[in-house]
Design a protein around this motif. Structure first.
Motif, PDB file in Angstrom:
ATOM      1  N   ASP A  41       0.828  -1.202   0.000  1.00  9.68           N
ATOM      2  CA  ASP A  41       0.000   0.000   0.000  1.00  9.68           C
ATOM      3  C   ASP A  41       0.868   1.259   0.000  1.00  9.68           C
ATOM      4  O   ASP A  41       1.869   1.334   0.717  1.00  9.68           O
ATOM      5  N   ILE A  42       0.465   2.225  -0.812  1.00  8.51           N
ATOM      6  CA  ILE A  42       1.128   3.523  -0.865  1.00  8.51           C
ATOM      7  C   ILE A  42       0.052   4.568  -0.627  1.00  8.51           C
ATOM      8  O   ILE A  42      -0.891   4.684  -1.404  1.00  8.51           O
ATOM      9  N   ASP A  43       0.146   5.298   0.461  1.00  8.49           N
ATOM     10  CA  ASP A  43      -0.868   6.293   0.794  1.00  8.49           C
ATOM     11  C   ASP A  43      -0.625   7.597   0.050  1.00  8.49           C
ATOM     12  O   ASP A  43       0.495   8.096  -0.005  1.00  8.49           O
ATOM     13  N   ALA A  44      -1.708   8.157  -0.496  1.00  8.41           N
ATOM     14  CA  ALA A  44      -1.652   9.476  -1.118  1.00  8.41           C
ATOM     15  C   ALA A  44      -1.863  10.514  -0.025  1.00  8.41           C
ATOM     16  O   ALA A  44      -2.671  10.324   0.872  1.00  8.41           O
ATOM     17  N   ARG A  45      -1.116  11.605  -0.109  1.00 15.04           N
ATOM     18  CA  ARG A  45      -1.257  12.675   0.873  1.00 15.04           C
ATOM     19  C   ARG A  45      -1.924  13.878   0.223  1.00 15.04           C
ATOM     20  O   ARG A  45      -1.544  14.271  -0.877  1.00 15.04           O
ATOM     21  N   PRO A  46      -2.893  14.494   0.890  1.00 14.06           N
ATOM     22  CA  PRO A  46      -3.542  15.676   0.326  1.00 14.06           C
ATOM     23  C   PRO A  46      -2.599  16.882   0.374  1.00 14.06           C
ATOM     24  O   PRO A  46      -1.591  16.859   1.084  1.00 14.06           O
ATOM     25  N   PRO A  47      -2.941  17.937  -0.355  1.00 17.35           N
ATOM     26  CA  PRO A  47      -2.066  19.120  -0.359  1.00 17.35           C
ATOM     27  C   PRO A  47      -1.977  19.751   1.028  1.00 17.35           C
ATOM     28  O   PRO A  47      -2.947  19.745   1.785  1.00 17.35           O
ATOM     29  N   GLY A  48      -0.809  20.289   1.313  1.00 17.28           N
ATOM     30  CA  GLY A  48      -0.594  20.952   2.593  1.00 17.28           C
ATOM     31  C   GLY A  48      -0.993  22.415   2.523  1.00 17.28           C
ATOM     32  O   GLY A  48      -1.077  23.015   1.443  1.00 17.28           O
ATOM     33  N   GLU A  49      -1.251  22.989   3.658  1.00 19.50           N
ATOM     34  CA  GLU A  49      -1.609  24.400   3.761  1.00 19.50           C
ATOM     35  C   GLU A  49      -0.482  25.277   3.205  1.00 19.50           C
ATOM     36  O   GLU A  49       0.681  25.084   3.546  1.00 19.50           O
ATOM     37  N   GLY A  50      -0.806  26.193   2.325  1.00 18.39           N
ATOM     38  CA  GLY A  50       0.174  27.124   1.769  1.00 18.39           C
ATOM     39  C   GLY A  50       1.144  26.507   0.780  1.00 18.39           C
ATOM     40  O   GLY A  50       2.234  27.035   0.564  1.00 18.39           O
ATOM     41  N   ALA A  51       0.775  25.389   0.160  1.00 22.52           N
ATOM     42  CA  ALA A  51       1.664  24.724  -0.799  1.00 22.52           C
ATOM     43  C   ALA A  51       1.875  25.609  -2.034  1.00 22.52           C
ATOM     44  O   ALA A  51       0.961  26.286  -2.485  1.00 22.52           O
ATOM     45  N   SER A  52       3.085  25.576  -2.563  1.00 23.56           N
ATOM     46  CA  SER A  52       3.396  26.345  -3.770  1.00 23.56           C
ATOM     47  C   SER A  52       2.793  25.654  -4.987  1.00 23.56           C
ATOM     48  O   SER A  52       2.357  24.505  -4.919  1.00 23.56           O
ATOM     49  N   SER A  54       4.386  24.563  -7.558  1.00 21.09           N
ATOM     50  CA  SER A  54       5.226  23.395  -7.841  1.00 21.09           C
ATOM     51  C   SER A  54       4.889  22.238  -6.916  1.00 21.09           C
ATOM     52  O   SER A  54       4.850  21.077  -7.334  1.00 21.09           O
ATOM     53  N   ASP A  55       4.630  22.546  -5.635  1.00 23.33           N
ATOM     54  CA  ASP A  55       4.247  21.509  -4.675  1.00 23.33           C
ATOM     55  C   ASP A  55       2.913  20.877  -5.060  1.00 23.33           C
ATOM     56  O   ASP A  55       2.723  19.666  -4.907  1.00 23.33           O
ATOM     57  N   ILE A  56       1.993  21.687  -5.574  1.00 18.65           N
ATOM     58  CA  ILE A  56       0.676  21.184  -5.983  1.00 18.65           C
ATOM     59  C   ILE A  56       0.833  20.211  -7.143  1.00 18.65           C
ATOM     60  O   ILE A  56       0.270  19.114  -7.137  1.00 18.65           O
ATOM     61  N   VAL A  57       1.618  20.596  -8.150  1.00 22.42           N
ATOM     62  CA  VAL A  57       1.812  19.725  -9.317  1.00 22.42           C
ATOM     63  C   VAL A  57       2.516  18.434  -8.910  1.00 22.42           C
ATOM     64  O   VAL A  57       2.100  17.332  -9.264  1.00 22.42           O
ATOM     65  N   GLY A  58       3.592  18.558  -8.141  1.00 24.18           N
ATOM     66  CA  GLY A  58       4.312  17.377  -7.676  1.00 24.18           C
ATOM     67  C   GLY A  58       3.442  16.497  -6.797  1.00 24.18           C
ATOM     68  O   GLY A  58       3.467  15.266  -6.896  1.00 24.18           O
ATOM     69  N   GLY A  59       2.639  17.112  -5.931  1.00 23.17           N
ATOM     70  CA  GLY A  59       1.742  16.360  -5.059  1.00 23.17           C
ATOM     71  C   GLY A  59       0.672  15.613  -5.838  1.00 23.17           C
ATOM     72  O   GLY A  59       0.317  14.481  -5.501  1.00 23.17           O
ATOM     73  N   PHE A  60       0.155  16.243  -6.896  1.00 23.76           N
ATOM     74  CA  PHE A  60      -0.834  15.578  -7.743  1.00 23.76           C
ATOM     75  C   PHE A  60      -0.223  14.332  -8.376  1.00 23.76           C
ATOM     76  O   PHE A  60      -0.816  13.256  -8.349  1.00 23.76           O
ATOM     77  N   LEU A  61       0.977  14.473  -8.928  1.00 23.48           N
ATOM     78  CA  LEU A  61       1.636  13.321  -9.547  1.00 23.48           C
ATOM     79  C   LEU A  61       1.908  12.224  -8.526  1.00 23.48           C
ATOM     80  O   LEU A  61       1.715  11.045  -8.814  1.00 23.48           O
ATOM     81  N   ASP A  62       2.323  12.593  -7.331  1.00 24.36           N
ATOM     82  CA  ASP A  62       2.547  11.611  -6.272  1.00 24.36           C
ATOM     83  C   ASP A  62       1.243  10.922  -5.882  1.00 24.36           C
ATOM     84  O   ASP A  62       1.203   9.705  -5.677  1.00 24.36           O
ATOM     85  N   ALA A  63       0.155  11.703  -5.766  1.00 27.97           N
ATOM     86  CA  ALA A  63      -1.135  11.131  -5.385  1.00 27.97           C
ATOM     87  C   ALA A  63      -1.619  10.134  -6.426  1.00 27.97           C
ATOM     88  O   ALA A  63      -2.302   9.162  -6.094  1.00 27.97           O
ATOM     89  N   MET A  64      -1.263  10.350  -7.675  1.00 31.42           N
ATOM     90  CA  MET A  64      -1.687   9.436  -8.727  1.00 31.42           C
ATOM     91  C   MET A  64      -0.916   8.115  -8.690  1.00 31.42           C
ATOM     92  O   MET A  64      -1.281   7.174  -9.376  1.00 31.42           O
ATOM     93  N   THR A  65       0.137   8.044  -7.887  1.00 32.58           N
ATOM     94  CA  THR A  65       0.882   6.789  -7.753  1.00 32.58           C
ATOM     95  C   THR A  65       0.417   5.967  -6.553  1.00 32.58           C
ATOM     96  O   THR A  65       0.986   4.926  -6.263  1.00 32.58           O
ATOM     97  N   ALA A  66      -0.607   6.447  -5.846  1.00 36.86           N
ATOM     98  CA  ALA A  66      -1.096   5.733  -4.668  1.00 36.86           C
ATOM     99  C   ALA A  66      -1.572   4.345  -5.065  1.00 36.86           C
ATOM    100  O   ALA A  66      -2.073   4.130  -6.165  1.00 36.86           O
ATOM    101  N   PRO A  68      -3.744   1.072  -3.108  1.00 36.69           N
ATOM    102  CA  PRO A  68      -4.612   0.987  -4.268  1.00 36.69           C
ATOM    103  C   PRO A  68      -5.012   2.379  -4.761  1.00 36.69           C
ATOM    104  O   PRO A  68      -4.974   3.344  -4.012  1.00 36.69           O
ATOM    105  N   VAL A  69      -5.402   2.457  -6.026  1.00 30.90           N
ATOM    106  CA  VAL A  69      -5.716   3.727  -6.670  1.00 30.90           C
ATOM    107  C   VAL A  69      -6.862   4.414  -5.930  1.00 30.90           C
ATOM    108  O   VAL A  69      -7.885   3.802  -5.650  1.00 30.90           O
ATOM    109  N   GLN A  70      -6.639   5.691  -5.604  1.00 31.68           N
ATOM    110  CA  GLN A  70      -7.642   6.517  -4.935  1.00 31.68           C
ATOM    111  C   GLN A  70      -7.567   7.916  -5.528  1.00 31.68           C
ATOM    112  O   GLN A  70      -6.791   8.744  -5.067  1.00 31.68           O
ATOM    113  N   ILE A  71      -8.365   8.175  -6.545  1.00 38.98           N
ATOM    114  CA  ILE A  71      -8.274   9.479  -7.204  1.00 38.98           C
ATOM    115  C   ILE A  71      -8.878  10.602  -6.377  1.00 38.98           C
ATOM    116  O   ILE A  71      -8.664  11.768  -6.678  1.00 38.98           O
TER     117      ILE A  71
END
Length: 139
Positions: A41-52, A54-66, A68-71
């Protein structure tokens, strides 16, 4: 001399360890209940408060690798309008690697390495090339 002493100590200690061969079978209580999580299992993490951006884009890509898949977590990285119109089952892009997310002149750029597209049925539709390997998210 030392190896002989160590061998004797090892034999004595080995004699103290044995598997029980008699006695009652006892059920032990389950602690914490059933855990359905797996090591893979790989947990997706939601965006953090005040994320830049670049952090949003990188976080989205990371979340898509969770797995089981959890969009639902990946959608949290999108604007309300983008999340409402996003249909991840319409097209899938698989890729080998992502170059570091870069922000330049108000745009966030992501460059993919060795990317291929799959249609809504999961059939390969071809390799991406040129500008298809570079996405500039809006917003």
């Amino acid at each position: 001399m030392l190896p002989a002493v160590l061998a004797v100590v090892a034999l004595l200690l080995a004699g103290c360890v044995s598997m029980p061969s008699k006695g009652p079978v006892v059920d032990s209580p389950v602690i914490g209940g059933a855990d359905t999580r797996r090591a893979s299992d790989i947990d997706a993490r939601p965006p953090g408060e005040g994320a830049s951006r670049s952090d949003i884009v990188g976080g989205f890509l990371d979340a898509m690798t969770a797995w089981p898949v959890q969009i639902n977590v990946a959608k949290k990285y999108l604007t309300e309008e983008a999340a409402a119109g996003w249909n991840p089952e319409q097209r899938t892009i698989v890729y080998t690697d992502v170059q570091p997310v870069r922000e330049s002149g108000g745009a966030v750029q992501v460059r993919l390495t060795a990317a291929d597209a799959l249609d809504e049925a999961g059939a390969w539709t071809g390799a991406l090339s040129g500008t298809d390997l570079q996405a500039e998210p809006s917003g």
